[in-house]
Design a protein around this motif. Structure first.
Motif, PDB file in Angstrom:
ATOM      1  N   ASP A  48       4.579  -2.503  -7.404  1.00 46.51           N
ATOM      2  CA  ASP A  48       4.661  -2.490  -6.250  1.00 46.51           C
ATOM      3  C   ASP A  48       5.523  -1.883  -5.280  1.00 46.51           C
ATOM      4  O   ASP A  48       6.068  -1.731  -4.546  1.00 46.51           O
ATOM      5  CB  ASP A  48       4.426  -3.491  -5.556  1.00 46.51           C
ATOM      6  CG  ASP A  48       5.159  -4.672  -5.810  1.00 46.51           C
ATOM      7  OD1 ASP A  48       5.480  -4.646  -6.658  1.00 46.51           O
ATOM      8  OD2 ASP A  48       4.918  -5.663  -4.785  1.00 46.51           O
ATOM      9  N   GLN A  49       6.363  -1.964  -6.238  1.00 47.57           N
ATOM     10  CA  GLN A  49       8.082  -1.189  -6.287  1.00 47.57           C
ATOM     11  C   GLN A  49       8.154   0.564  -6.490  1.00 47.57           C
ATOM     12  O   GLN A  49       9.417   1.361  -6.362  1.00 47.57           O
ATOM     13  CB  GLN A  49       8.861  -1.910  -7.053  1.00 47.57           C
ATOM     14  CG  GLN A  49       8.857  -3.379  -6.044  1.00 47.57           C
ATOM     15  CD  GLN A  49      10.176  -4.534  -6.713  1.00 47.57           C
ATOM     16  OE1 GLN A  49      10.911  -4.150  -7.065  1.00 47.57           O
ATOM     17  NE2 GLN A  49       9.743  -5.745  -6.411  1.00 47.57           N
ATOM     18  N   LEU A  50       7.555   0.855  -6.438  1.00 49.28           N
ATOM     19  CA  LEU A  50       7.771   2.519  -6.930  1.00 49.28           C
ATOM     20  C   LEU A  50       7.291   3.550  -6.220  1.00 49.28           C
ATOM     21  O   LEU A  50       8.949   3.780  -5.884  1.00 49.28           O
ATOM     22  CB  LEU A  50       5.990   3.092  -7.716  1.00 49.28           C
ATOM     23  CG  LEU A  50       5.739   2.270  -8.759  1.00 49.28           C
ATOM     24  CD1 LEU A  50       4.896   2.606  -9.616  1.00 49.28           C
ATOM     25  CD2 LEU A  50       6.833   2.489 -10.058  1.00 49.28           C
ATOM     26  N   GLY A  51       7.626   2.828  -4.567  1.00 48.53           N
ATOM     27  CA  GLY A  51       7.743   3.531  -3.567  1.00 48.53           C
ATOM     28  C   GLY A  51       9.154   3.592  -3.330  1.00 48.53           C
ATOM     29  O   GLY A  51       9.475   4.453  -2.115  1.00 48.53           O
ATOM     30  N   ASP A  52      10.082   2.214  -3.352  1.00 44.15           N
ATOM     31  CA  ASP A  52      11.316   2.498  -3.031  1.00 44.15           C
ATOM     32  C   ASP A  52      11.991   3.194  -3.974  1.00 44.15           C
ATOM     33  O   ASP A  52      13.215   3.327  -3.606  1.00 44.15           O
ATOM     34  CB  ASP A  52      11.775   0.812  -3.271  1.00 44.15           C
ATOM     35  CG  ASP A  52      11.030   0.181  -2.736  1.00 44.15           C
ATOM     36  OD1 ASP A  52      10.333   0.264  -1.305  1.00 44.15           O
ATOM     37  OD2 ASP A  52      10.788  -1.364  -3.100  1.00 44.15           O
ATOM     38  N   ALA A  53      11.419   3.360  -4.954  1.00 38.56           N
ATOM     39  CA  ALA A  53      13.022   4.447  -5.936  1.00 38.56           C
ATOM     40  C   ALA A  53      11.531   5.863  -6.340  1.00 38.56           C
ATOM     41  O   ALA A  53      12.361   6.610  -7.130  1.00 38.56           O
ATOM     42  CB  ALA A  53      12.349   3.358  -7.205  1.00 38.56           C
TER      43      ALA A  53
ATOM     44  N   LEU B  35      -5.643   0.385  -8.400  1.00 38.18           N
ATOM     45  CA  LEU B  35      -5.704   1.369  -7.951  1.00 38.18           C
ATOM     46  C   LEU B  35      -4.574   1.495  -6.630  1.00 38.18           C
ATOM     47  O   LEU B  35      -3.410   2.283  -6.109  1.00 38.18           O
ATOM     48  CB  LEU B  35      -6.058   2.391  -7.267  1.00 38.18           C
ATOM     49  CG  LEU B  35      -6.686   3.992  -6.389  1.00 38.18           C
ATOM     50  CD1 LEU B  35      -6.605   5.032  -6.965  1.00 38.18           C
ATOM     51  CD2 LEU B  35      -7.870   3.372  -5.441  1.00 38.18           C
ATOM     52  N   ARG B  36      -5.073   0.583  -5.895  1.00 40.45           N
ATOM     53  CA  ARG B  36      -4.829  -0.369  -4.734  1.00 40.45           C
ATOM     54  C   ARG B  36      -3.474  -1.081  -4.648  1.00 40.45           C
ATOM     55  O   ARG B  36      -2.300  -0.146  -3.462  1.00 40.45           O
ATOM     56  CB  ARG B  36      -5.585  -1.099  -3.915  1.00 40.45           C
ATOM     57  CG  ARG B  36      -5.422  -1.781  -2.414  1.00 40.45           C
ATOM     58  CD  ARG B  36      -6.124  -2.323  -1.654  1.00 40.45           C
ATOM     59  NE  ARG B  36      -6.122  -2.124  -0.480  1.00 40.45           N
ATOM     60  CZ  ARG B  36      -6.750  -1.808   1.038  1.00 40.45           C
ATOM     61  NH1 ARG B  36      -7.509  -0.806   0.551  1.00 40.45           N
ATOM     62  NH2 ARG B  36      -5.740  -0.974   1.907  1.00 40.45           N
ATOM     63  N   ALA B  37      -2.812  -1.693  -5.075  1.00 39.36           N
ATOM     64  CA  ALA B  37      -1.521  -1.754  -5.991  1.00 39.36           C
ATOM     65  C   ALA B  37      -0.894  -1.254  -6.225  1.00 39.36           C
ATOM     66  O   ALA B  37       0.703  -1.394  -5.710  1.00 39.36           O
ATOM     67  CB  ALA B  37      -1.619  -3.208  -6.472  1.00 39.36           C
ATOM     68  N   ILE B  38      -0.804   0.093  -6.186  1.00 33.80           N
ATOM     69  CA  ILE B  38       0.095   1.311  -6.390  1.00 33.80           C
ATOM     70  C   ILE B  38      -0.058   1.890  -5.444  1.00 33.80           C
ATOM     71  O   ILE B  38       1.405   1.863  -4.676  1.00 33.80           O
ATOM     72  CB  ILE B  38      -0.682   1.620  -7.641  1.00 33.80           C
ATOM     73  CG1 ILE B  38      -0.400   1.492  -9.266  1.00 33.80           C
ATOM     74  CG2 ILE B  38       0.633   3.488  -7.513  1.00 33.80           C
ATOM     75  CD1 ILE B  38      -1.164   1.722 -10.455  1.00 33.80           C
ATOM     76  N   VAL B  39      -0.782   2.743  -4.805  1.00 30.33           N
ATOM     77  CA  VAL B  39      -0.718   3.352  -3.509  1.00 30.33           C
ATOM     78  C   VAL B  39      -0.837   2.809  -2.746  1.00 30.33           C
ATOM     79  O   VAL B  39      -0.137   3.261  -1.768  1.00 30.33           O
ATOM     80  CB  VAL B  39      -2.234   4.042  -3.747  1.00 30.33           C
ATOM     81  CG1 VAL B  39      -2.559   5.112  -2.541  1.00 30.33           C
ATOM     82  CG2 VAL B  39      -2.739   4.834  -5.265  1.00 30.33           C
ATOM     83  N   GLU B  40      -1.037   2.067  -2.134  1.00 32.29           N
ATOM     84  CA  GLU B  40      -0.910   0.855  -0.827  1.00 32.29           C
ATOM     85  C   GLU B  40       0.393   0.963  -0.209  1.00 32.29           C
ATOM     86  O   GLU B  40       0.726   1.740   0.540  1.00 32.29           O
ATOM     87  CB  GLU B  40      -1.537  -0.243  -0.657  1.00 32.29           C
ATOM     88  CG  GLU B  40      -1.711  -0.639   0.919  1.00 32.29           C
ATOM     89  CD  GLU B  40      -1.922  -1.927   1.163  1.00 32.29           C
ATOM     90  OE1 GLU B  40      -2.243  -2.420   0.171  1.00 32.29           O
ATOM     91  OE2 GLU B  40      -2.360  -2.372   2.062  1.00 32.29           O
ATOM     92  N   PRO B  41       0.937   0.496  -1.577  1.00 35.48           N
ATOM     93  CA  PRO B  41       2.897   0.432  -0.991  1.00 35.48           C
ATOM     94  C   PRO B  41       3.612   1.839  -1.020  1.00 35.48           C
ATOM     95  O   PRO B  41       4.541   2.195  -0.161  1.00 35.48           O
ATOM     96  CB  PRO B  41       2.761  -0.974  -1.906  1.00 35.48           C
ATOM     97  CG  PRO B  41       2.192  -0.437  -3.216  1.00 35.48           C
ATOM     98  CD  PRO B  41       1.029  -0.347  -2.572  1.00 35.48           C
ATOM     99  N   ALA B  42       3.298   2.663  -1.517  1.00 35.77           N
ATOM    100  CA  ALA B  42       3.415   4.083  -1.875  1.00 35.77           C
ATOM    101  C   ALA B  42       3.437   5.107  -0.232  1.00 35.77           C
ATOM    102  O   ALA B  42       4.755   5.126   0.160  1.00 35.77           O
ATOM    103  CB  ALA B  42       3.434   4.703  -2.809  1.00 35.77           C
ATOM    104  N   VAL B  43       1.987   4.572  -0.210  1.00 37.73           N
ATOM    105  CA  VAL B  43       1.866   5.528   1.062  1.00 37.73           C
ATOM    106  C   VAL B  43       2.344   4.908   2.312  1.00 37.73           C
ATOM    107  O   VAL B  43       2.437   5.414   3.669  1.00 37.73           O
ATOM    108  CB  VAL B  43       0.148   6.089   1.209  1.00 37.73           C
ATOM    109  CG1 VAL B  43      -0.486   6.814  -0.007  1.00 37.73           C
ATOM    110  CG2 VAL B  43      -0.600   4.657   1.355  1.00 37.73           C
ATOM    111  N   LYS B  44       2.623   3.136   2.885  1.00 30.14           N
ATOM    112  CA  LYS B  44       2.614   2.849   3.610  1.00 30.14           C
ATOM    113  C   LYS B  44       4.484   3.176   3.293  1.00 30.14           C
ATOM    114  O   LYS B  44       4.797   3.112   5.476  1.00 30.14           O
ATOM    115  CB  LYS B  44       3.138   0.712   3.413  1.00 30.14           C
ATOM    116  CG  LYS B  44       1.824   0.579   4.076  1.00 30.14           C
ATOM    117  CD  LYS B  44       2.222  -0.491   3.975  1.00 30.14           C
ATOM    118  CE  LYS B  44       0.919  -1.685   3.923  1.00 30.14           C
ATOM    119  NZ  LYS B  44       0.613  -2.878   4.219  1.00 30.14           N
TER     120      LYS B  44
END
Ligand SMILES: NC(=O)C1=CN([C@@H]2O[C@H](COP(=O)(O)OP(=O)(O)OC[C@H]3O[C@@H](n4cnc5c(N)ncnc54)[C@H](OP(=O)(O)O)[C@@H]3O)[C@@H](O)[C@H]2O)C=CC1
Ligand SMILES: O=C([O-])CC(=O)C(=O)O
Length: 274
Positions: free
Chosen positions: A65-70, A83-92
């Protein structure tokens, strides 16, 4: 805390380092124009330690869930359950998410609205399939029908929920057996690790309920074989691909290459194909 960019390179993070993710990580580490591998997420970091330290620029290992930070682009190549755990925080966070577990999108379709509301994007590569450029183009006009037939060797189908729930013995097959006929949506439920391609095809074309699909267990083939027939007002076309399985027998080798080709296009000066 948000990572500062060292340059104007696009930072790419990968969730899952299996047959697809490890190839993408290697390609990024070897160099893709304008892109850098910044982070990965794995289930068991110890298992991937030697691979990661073999890279020229080892990425950070982060929770999914922290990949979108980096990263600016998060590539999902884990089981569809994640899928949701990966994509949701990124697109948010307004990031782009490249999704290979495309079947999982059907149960998480609100992610597209979420991405839209936050300036994020969801990119679906052609993956193990062929010709989504032509299907996209035909869909600008009117597509009348899309039919797909998938044949896989026995090893590539073992454990699929449809086979388990219906108690079908495919281990002793001597000739091809049609396991399923129906919509791409129902096929994705019964064969979540086998027919992501059909869902990608349906999203490019006439949707998961109108895209018709057959799945065959075929002891006479050694490759994952997909044949597609499209009937549209602009064209009629037939497409076929015979994928060599990767170290994961369910997954064709070309899938990782398709994601690498998509990543190359993000900063390439010359882009060919839609
Ligand atoms: N769109 C397309 O055309 C195609 C899509 N696919 C789909 O792509 C996806 C990936 O396929 P493939 O690479 O072959 O699968 P693999 O099983 O080879 O790899 C999956 C990876 O995900 C990791 N993983 C599992 N759970 C988690 C978690 N909770 N957090 C982080 N990582 C996790 C696994 O970790 P570990 O290594 O520790 O087990 C593994 O590294 C699948 O959903 C598959 O169905 C496949 C073929 C074609
Ligand atoms: O690799 C393939 O041929 C297709 C596949 O597994 C999928 O669509 O999930």
């Amino acid at each position: 805390m948000t990572e500062q960019k060292a340059s104007n390179e696009l930072r790419v993070a990968i969730a899952g380092l299996g047959s697809i993710g490890s190839k993408i990580a290697t390609a990024l580490d070897q160099g893709i124009e304008g892109l850098a591998l910044s982070a990965v997420a794995v289930r068991d970091p110890a298992k991937h330690q030697s691979f990661l330290t073999s890279l020229r620029r080892p990425p950070k290992v982060l929770p999914i869930d922290q990949l979108g930070d980096a990263a600016d682009i998060v590539v999902e190549c884990a089981p569809s359950s994640q899928l949701r755990a990966i994509v949701e925080p990124a697109v948010k966070r307004g990031r782009s998410a490249v999704v290979v577990s495309v079947g999982g999108l059907l149960d998480n379709y609100d992610l597209i609205d979420l991405a839209r509301a936050n300036g994020g994007r969801i990119l679906v590569p052609t993956g193990a399939l062929i010709g989504l450029d032509a299907v996209n183009a035909a869909a600008v006009g009117t597509i009348h029908s899309v039919k797909m037939v998938t044949r896989k060797p026995i090893d590539g189908l073992k454990g699929a929920p449809f086979i388990v729930q219906n108690n079908i013995d495919i281990d002793n097959l001597r000739e091809p057996l049609k396991l399923f006929e129906g919509s791409a949506r129902d096929a994705a439920k019964g064969f979540p690790a086998n027919v992501n391609v059909a869902v990608a095809l349906s999203l490019a074309g006439i949707g998961p309920d109108r895209t018709q699909m057959q799945v065959w267990a075929d002891p006479t083939v050694t490759r994952n074989v997909h044949r597609i027939e499209v009937e549209a007002d602009s064209a009629r076309f037939s497409m076929g691909i015979e994928n060599i399985p990767s170290e994961n027998p369910k997954t064709g080798m070309i899938t990782a290459l398709s994601v690498i080709a998509l990543l190359r296009k993000q900063r390439a000066t010359l882009c060919v194909g839609t």
